[in-house]
Enzyme design. Sequence first.
Site, PDB file in Angstrom:
ATOM      1  N   SER A  20       0.697  -1.131   0.034  1.00 17.11           N
ATOM      2  CA  SER A  20      -0.059  -0.123  -0.005  1.00 17.11           C
ATOM      3  C   SER A  20       0.965   1.384   0.032  1.00 17.11           C
ATOM      4  O   SER A  20       0.296   2.172  -0.470  1.00 17.11           O
ATOM      5  CB  SER A  20      -0.990   0.032   1.158  1.00 17.11           C
ATOM      6  OG  SER A  20      -0.267  -0.258   2.540  1.00 17.11           O
ATOM      7  N   HIS A  40      -0.323   6.634   5.443  1.00 19.05           N
ATOM      8  CA  HIS A  40       0.028   6.213   4.147  1.00 19.05           C
ATOM      9  C   HIS A  40       0.097   7.601   3.488  1.00 19.05           C
ATOM     10  O   HIS A  40      -0.431   8.649   3.684  1.00 19.05           O
ATOM     11  CB  HIS A  40      -1.311   5.538   3.358  1.00 19.05           C
ATOM     12  CG  HIS A  40      -1.038   4.223   3.994  1.00 19.05           C
ATOM     13  ND1 HIS A  40      -1.619   3.733   5.061  1.00 19.05           N
ATOM     14  CD2 HIS A  40      -0.402   2.978   3.378  1.00 19.05           C
ATOM     15  CE1 HIS A  40      -1.384   2.331   5.210  1.00 19.05           C
ATOM     16  NE2 HIS A  40      -0.763   1.896   4.124  1.00 19.05           N
TER      17      HIS A  40
END
Length: 288
Positions: A36, A264
Amino acid sequence: MVRRMLVLLAAAALALGLTGPARAAQGEVYVALGDSAAAGPLVPDQVLPDLGCWRSDHNYAHLTARAIGAAVLRDVTCSGAKTKDMYQSQKTDLGSVAPQFDALREDTTLVTVQIGANDVGLTGFIEDCLNLLPPPVGDACNDDYVVDGQDSWRVKTDALRPKLTALAADIRARAPHARIFLVGYATYAPPNGCYPTVPIIKADANYIRGTLMYFNQMLAEQAAAAGIGFIDLQTPSVGHDPCAGPGVRWIEPYVPASPAAPFHPNGLGMKNFATIVTAAVTGALSQT
Protein backbone atom coordinates in the site's frame (compact mmCIF):
# COMPACT_ATOMS: atom_id res chain seq x y z
CA MET A 1 -4.56 -1.63 9.12
CA VAL A 2 -5.44 -0.40 5.65
CA ARG A 3 -8.58 -2.50 5.39
CA ARG A 4 -9.89 -1.47 8.81
CA MET A 5 -9.12 2.20 8.27
CA LEU A 6 -10.54 2.32 4.75
CA VAL A 7 -13.99 1.46 6.09
CA LEU A 8 -13.96 4.79 7.94
CA LEU A 9 -12.90 6.94 5.00
CA ALA A 10 -14.22 8.05 1.63
CA ALA A 11 -12.15 8.97 -1.39
CA ALA A 12 -12.33 12.53 -2.74
CA ALA A 13 -11.84 13.80 -6.25
CA LEU A 14 -8.40 15.33 -6.48
CA ALA A 15 -5.97 15.32 -9.37
CA LEU A 16 -2.26 15.78 -8.96
CA GLY A 17 0.39 16.05 -11.63
CA LEU A 18 4.15 15.89 -11.89
CA THR A 19 5.65 18.91 -13.63
CA GLY A 20 8.97 19.21 -15.38
CA PRO A 21 9.20 15.68 -16.84
CA ALA A 22 12.64 14.22 -17.31
CA ARG A 23 12.78 12.35 -20.59
CA ALA A 24 16.08 10.56 -20.06
CA ALA A 25 14.70 7.03 -20.17
CA GLN A 26 12.54 6.86 -23.29
CA GLY A 27 11.33 3.38 -24.10
CA GLU A 28 11.47 1.99 -20.58
CA VAL A 29 9.22 -0.96 -19.79
CA TYR A 30 8.60 -0.28 -16.12
CA VAL A 31 7.11 -2.78 -13.65
CA ALA A 32 6.08 -1.49 -10.21
CA LEU A 33 5.70 -4.05 -7.42
CA GLY A 34 4.75 -3.45 -3.81
CA ASP A 35 2.27 -2.88 -1.03
CA SER A 36 0.00 0.00 0.00
CA ALA A 37 2.92 2.40 0.52
CA ALA A 38 3.49 2.11 -3.22
CA ALA A 39 -0.12 1.61 -4.32
CA GLY A 40 -1.57 4.79 -2.79
CA PRO A 41 -4.89 3.81 -1.18
CA LEU A 42 -7.54 6.55 -1.51
CA VAL A 43 -5.23 8.90 -3.42
CA PRO A 44 -7.34 9.94 -6.43
CA ASP A 45 -8.04 8.35 -8.75
CA GLN A 46 -8.30 4.70 -7.79
CA VAL A 47 -7.89 2.54 -10.85
CA LEU A 48 -9.47 -0.49 -12.42
CA PRO A 49 -9.02 -3.39 -12.63
CA ASP A 50 -8.05 -4.75 -9.22
CA LEU A 51 -9.98 -2.08 -7.34
CA GLY A 52 -9.46 -4.11 -4.16
CA CYS A 53 -5.77 -3.20 -4.34
CA TRP A 54 -6.62 0.46 -3.67
CA ARG A 55 -4.13 1.58 -6.32
CA SER A 56 -3.91 5.20 -7.44
CA ASP A 57 -3.18 6.47 -10.92
CA HIS A 58 -1.18 9.20 -9.16
CA ASN A 59 1.06 6.95 -7.10
CA TYR A 60 4.79 7.35 -7.54
CA ALA A 61 5.00 4.60 -10.15
CA HIS A 62 2.51 6.32 -12.46
CA LEU A 63 4.12 9.72 -11.96
CA THR A 64 7.62 8.33 -12.45
CA ALA A 65 6.59 6.50 -15.62
CA ARG A 66 5.20 9.76 -16.95
CA ALA A 67 8.32 11.70 -15.94
CA ILE A 68 10.75 9.32 -17.64
CA GLY A 69 8.56 8.86 -20.70
CA ALA A 70 8.24 5.11 -20.14
CA ALA A 71 6.84 3.23 -23.12
CA VAL A 72 4.99 0.77 -20.84
CA LEU A 73 3.99 0.80 -17.18
CA ARG A 74 2.77 -2.38 -15.53
CA ASP A 75 1.79 -1.24 -12.03
CA VAL A 76 0.65 -4.22 -9.95
CA THR A 77 1.18 -2.69 -6.51
CA CYS A 78 -1.52 -3.81 -4.10
CA SER A 79 -2.51 -2.77 -0.59
CA GLY A 80 -1.89 -5.51 1.94
CA ALA A 81 0.73 -7.27 -0.17
CA LYS A 82 3.46 -9.37 1.44
CA THR A 83 6.50 -10.96 -0.16
CA LYS A 84 4.50 -14.17 -0.72
CA ASP A 85 2.09 -12.22 -2.92
CA MET A 86 4.87 -11.70 -5.43
CA TYR A 87 4.60 -15.44 -6.14
CA GLN A 88 0.95 -16.31 -5.48
CA SER A 89 -2.53 -14.84 -5.79
CA GLN A 90 -3.45 -12.22 -3.24
CA LYS A 91 -6.88 -11.96 -1.67
CA THR A 92 -8.22 -8.41 -1.45
CA ASP A 93 -11.47 -6.91 -0.17
CA LEU A 94 -12.92 -7.24 -3.68
CA GLY A 95 -11.52 -10.54 -4.89
CA SER A 96 -8.19 -12.14 -5.72
CA VAL A 97 -5.47 -10.65 -7.91
CA ALA A 98 -2.72 -12.40 -9.81
CA PRO A 99 0.81 -12.83 -8.41
CA GLN A 100 2.71 -9.60 -8.88
CA PHE A 101 5.60 -11.42 -10.53
CA ASP A 102 3.28 -12.19 -13.47
CA ALA A 103 4.00 -8.61 -14.62
CA LEU A 104 7.72 -9.37 -15.05
CA ARG A 105 8.75 -10.35 -18.56
CA GLU A 106 11.77 -10.55 -20.81
CA ASP A 107 11.05 -7.02 -22.08
CA THR A 108 11.12 -5.43 -18.60
CA THR A 109 13.85 -2.80 -18.28
CA LEU A 110 13.02 -1.18 -14.92
CA VAL A 111 11.58 -2.59 -11.68
CA THR A 112 10.78 -0.87 -8.40
CA VAL A 113 9.64 -2.96 -5.44
CA GLN A 114 8.48 -1.66 -2.05
CA ILE A 115 7.62 -4.61 0.15
CA GLY A 116 8.16 -6.09 3.59
CA ALA A 117 6.21 -3.90 6.01
CA ASN A 118 3.22 -6.25 6.00
CA ASP A 119 5.44 -9.31 6.44
CA VAL A 120 6.52 -8.03 9.83
CA GLY A 121 3.31 -6.18 10.70
CA LEU A 122 4.84 -2.73 10.96
CA THR A 123 1.66 -0.91 9.98
CA GLY A 124 -0.36 -2.74 12.62
CA PHE A 125 1.58 -1.46 15.58
CA ILE A 126 1.02 2.15 14.50
CA GLU A 127 -2.67 1.45 14.99
CA ASP A 128 -1.98 -0.33 18.28
CA CYS A 129 -0.06 2.69 19.59
CA LEU A 130 -2.98 5.10 19.17
CA ASN A 131 -3.35 6.53 22.69
CA LEU A 132 -6.14 8.97 23.43
CA LEU A 133 -5.23 9.09 27.12
CA PRO A 134 -1.58 9.78 27.94
CA PRO A 135 0.15 8.07 30.90
CA PRO A 136 -0.50 7.44 33.66
CA VAL A 137 -4.05 6.85 32.43
CA GLY A 138 -3.18 5.57 28.98
CA ASP A 139 -0.76 2.68 28.56
CA ALA A 140 2.36 2.79 26.40
CA CYS A 141 2.49 0.20 23.62
CA ASN A 142 6.23 -0.24 23.05
CA ASP A 143 6.79 -2.66 25.91
CA ASP A 144 4.16 -5.00 24.45
CA TYR A 145 6.63 -6.00 21.75
CA VAL A 146 9.43 -7.21 23.98
CA VAL A 147 9.20 -11.00 24.15
CA ASP A 148 11.72 -13.00 26.20
CA GLY A 149 13.94 -9.95 26.33
CA GLN A 150 13.97 -9.47 22.57
CA ASP A 151 12.28 -6.84 20.42
CA SER A 152 9.82 -8.85 18.33
CA TRP A 153 9.85 -6.30 15.47
CA ARG A 154 13.61 -6.53 15.12
CA VAL A 155 13.49 -10.32 15.25
CA LYS A 156 10.90 -10.37 12.46
CA THR A 157 12.83 -7.75 10.50
CA ASP A 158 16.00 -9.83 10.59
CA ALA A 159 14.05 -12.95 9.64
CA LEU A 160 12.94 -11.16 6.46
CA ARG A 161 16.51 -10.78 5.15
CA PRO A 162 16.76 -14.11 3.26
CA LYS A 163 13.33 -13.57 1.69
CA LEU A 164 14.50 -10.26 0.23
CA THR A 165 17.69 -11.84 -1.07
CA ALA A 166 15.62 -14.50 -2.81
CA LEU A 167 13.16 -11.87 -4.03
CA ALA A 168 15.89 -9.90 -5.79
CA ALA A 169 17.25 -13.05 -7.42
CA ASP A 170 13.80 -14.10 -8.58
CA ILE A 171 13.09 -10.68 -10.09
CA ARG A 172 16.40 -10.83 -11.93
CA ALA A 173 15.60 -14.33 -13.23
CA ARG A 174 12.24 -13.19 -14.61
CA ALA A 175 13.47 -9.83 -15.91
CA PRO A 176 17.14 -10.37 -16.80
CA HIS A 177 17.54 -7.03 -18.59
CA ALA A 178 15.96 -4.88 -15.86
CA ARG A 179 17.51 -2.41 -13.47
CA ILE A 180 16.02 -3.26 -10.07
CA PHE A 181 15.40 -0.88 -7.16
CA LEU A 182 14.23 -1.73 -3.66
CA VAL A 183 12.31 1.25 -2.24
CA GLY A 184 12.40 2.07 1.46
CA TYR A 185 9.64 3.50 3.63
CA ALA A 186 9.08 7.12 4.65
CA THR A 187 9.43 8.84 8.02
CA TYR A 188 6.33 8.20 10.11
CA ALA A 189 7.26 9.98 13.35
CA PRO A 190 9.62 12.81 14.33
CA PRO A 191 11.73 12.56 17.49
CA ASN A 192 9.39 12.54 20.52
CA GLY A 193 6.28 12.69 18.33
CA CYS A 194 3.76 15.52 18.63
CA TYR A 195 1.18 14.41 21.18
CA PRO A 196 -1.73 15.22 21.14
CA THR A 197 -1.69 16.41 17.50
CA VAL A 198 -0.93 12.82 16.59
CA PRO A 199 -2.01 10.85 19.68
CA ILE A 200 1.05 8.65 20.08
CA ILE A 201 2.95 9.31 23.31
CA LYS A 202 6.61 10.33 23.27
CA ALA A 203 8.06 6.91 24.16
CA ASP A 204 5.94 5.14 21.56
CA ALA A 205 6.69 7.72 18.86
CA ASN A 206 10.41 7.18 19.44
CA TYR A 207 9.88 3.43 19.35
CA ILE A 208 8.03 3.64 16.02
CA ARG A 209 10.75 5.92 14.65
CA GLY A 210 13.54 3.61 15.78
CA THR A 211 11.79 0.50 14.51
CA LEU A 212 11.27 1.94 11.04
CA MET A 213 14.83 3.23 10.88
CA TYR A 214 16.06 -0.27 11.69
CA PHE A 215 13.74 -1.72 9.05
CA ASN A 216 14.91 0.72 6.38
CA GLN A 217 18.54 0.02 7.25
CA MET A 218 17.84 -3.69 6.78
CA LEU A 219 16.31 -2.99 3.35
CA ALA A 220 19.34 -0.93 2.30
CA GLU A 221 21.71 -3.67 3.46
CA GLN A 222 19.82 -6.40 1.63
CA ALA A 223 19.68 -4.34 -1.55
CA ALA A 224 23.45 -3.85 -1.41
CA ALA A 225 24.02 -7.55 -0.74
CA ALA A 226 21.81 -8.49 -3.70
CA GLY A 227 23.50 -6.00 -6.02
CA ILE A 228 20.37 -3.95 -6.69
CA GLY A 229 19.61 -0.29 -6.12
CA PHE A 230 18.08 1.15 -2.97
CA ILE A 231 15.89 4.26 -2.93
CA ASP A 232 15.77 6.04 0.42
CA LEU A 233 12.44 7.72 1.16
CA GLN A 234 13.10 8.06 4.89
CA THR A 235 15.73 10.81 4.74
CA PRO A 236 13.99 13.17 2.28
CA SER A 237 10.67 12.80 4.09
CA VAL A 238 12.02 14.12 7.40
CA GLY A 239 9.82 17.07 8.34
CA HIS A 240 7.01 15.78 6.16
CA ASP A 241 5.73 13.13 8.59
CA PRO A 242 2.16 12.99 10.01
CA CYS A 243 3.04 15.65 12.61
CA ALA A 244 3.54 18.27 9.89
CA GLY A 245 0.65 20.43 8.81
CA PRO A 246 -1.58 20.01 5.76
CA GLY A 247 0.24 21.02 2.62
CA VAL A 248 3.57 20.04 4.19
CA ARG A 249 3.15 16.45 5.28
CA TRP A 250 3.57 13.59 2.83
CA ILE A 251 2.10 10.98 5.17
CA GLU A 252 -1.36 11.44 6.65
CA PRO A 253 -2.13 10.99 10.38
CA TYR A 254 -4.94 8.97 11.95
CA VAL A 255 -7.52 11.46 10.66
CA PRO A 256 -6.40 12.44 7.14
CA ALA A 257 -6.97 15.93 5.81
CA SER A 258 -6.16 14.83 2.25
CA PRO A 259 -7.50 11.78 0.41
CA ALA A 260 -5.27 8.96 1.66
CA ALA A 261 -5.39 6.08 4.10
CA PRO A 262 -4.11 6.87 7.61
CA PHE A 263 -0.32 6.66 7.91
CA HIS A 264 0.02 6.32 4.15
CA PRO A 265 1.26 8.74 1.50
CA ASN A 266 -1.08 11.46 0.32
CA GLY A 267 -1.01 12.98 -3.16
CA LEU A 268 1.74 15.43 -2.21
CA GLY A 269 3.79 12.60 -0.81
CA MET A 270 3.39 10.54 -3.96
CA LYS A 271 4.40 13.53 -6.07
CA ASN A 272 7.57 14.03 -4.04
CA PHE A 273 8.34 10.31 -3.91
CA ALA A 274 8.05 10.25 -7.69
CA THR A 275 10.64 13.04 -7.90
CA ILE A 276 12.97 10.98 -5.70
CA VAL A 277 12.38 7.74 -7.61
CA THR A 278 12.77 9.51 -10.96
CA ALA A 279 16.11 10.97 -9.89
CA ALA A 280 17.30 7.56 -8.72
CA VAL A 281 16.34 5.62 -11.84
CA THR A 282 17.53 8.26 -14.30
CA GLY A 283 20.77 8.69 -12.37
CA ALA A 284 21.42 4.97 -12.56
CA LEU A 285 20.60 5.03 -16.27
CA SER A 286 23.17 7.75 -16.94
CA GLN A 287 25.86 5.60 -15.33
CA THR A 288 25.16 2.51 -17.45
